[in-house]
Enzyme design. Sequence first.
Site: not given
Ligand code: OAD
Length: 266
Positions: A134, A142
């Site tokens: 991402h 730019c």
């Molecule tokens: P999420 O916020 O959807 O998920 C975060 C995950 O991390 C959850 O399943 C939590 O249970 C877990 N979690 C929380 N604390 C933790 C810890 N200490 N150790 C391990 N796990 C933990 O975030 P992503 O899955 O990364 O995209 O989201 C994916 C994408 O959605 C992002 O890259 C972003 C967002 O919209 C864009 O901006 C394009």
Amino acid sequence: MTKDNGAQALEKARGLLASADAVCVLSGAGVSAESGVPTFRGEDGLWQSHSPGDLATPQAFRRDSRLVWEWYEWRRGKIRGCRPNPGHEALARFALGTRTVRIVTQNVDGLHEEAARRVAGSGDPSPALPLELHGSIVRVRCTRCSYKVPHRNPISTATPENLPSCPVCSALLRPDVVWFGESLDPAVLAEAFQAAQRSQVCLVVGTSALVQPAASVPLVTHEGGGYIIEVNPTPTSLSRLASLSLRGASGQVLPALLDGLATAGT
Ligand code: OAD
């Protein structure tokens, strides 16, 4: 394989990793939570208080680039104060070891790269540098030409005229991240899927696995007969496919899981 928890699951997971020649890691916001970077979908997640459509789309940037920059500058400011945690560092040590390890991240915070450089010291950090699906919030590019550079320093968002412009063509600069509705870099995505395909294990850490195409990376390993090991305090949509789900914070689980693993094939 059973989905038992605790010490037994950890030992089974270490066994799977120890016998793998190639491992793919898919990380998400949870791996940086213990560094102080907010996640997206948790109770205090960014999407609870902000709408992606208002802030993370090309339309939003065309409509009000100052507002979008202000939000990214707030996130960049938070990230400037954050350091890699023991989870990032354990992954970096693992990737700098003897196995073929590819870290694929959805995170834009640059903390995997910082951990890679810190752990490698005067050595070569490249085996632990992540594929950033991402993009990166600490890079700008730019909106018109191909100019792209690392950029960590504060940006003034007080007025539209203050916003940063391209030194080559004078067009507006933007954060080098992938917004909703935009395509991921095809070369980066292809490399991530290749890494998943050649891996016997995909380690999925700190992601809700809801955003495509990133969430398909572990499926490629699984479809090729490999194992999925999940590290997450709560179940996700991927848990049913995981051979082992280690329920805990990645800053604690990853050092226990990865440190001191035997050399591949031994
Ligand atoms: P999420 O916020 O959807 O998920 C975060 C995950 O991390 C959850 O399943 C939590 O249970 C877990 N979690 C929380 N604390 C933790 C810890 N200490 N150790 C391990 N796990 C933990 O975030 P992503 O899955 O990364 O995209 O989201 C994916 C994408 O959605 C992002 O890259 C972003 C967002 O919209 C864009 O901006 C394009």
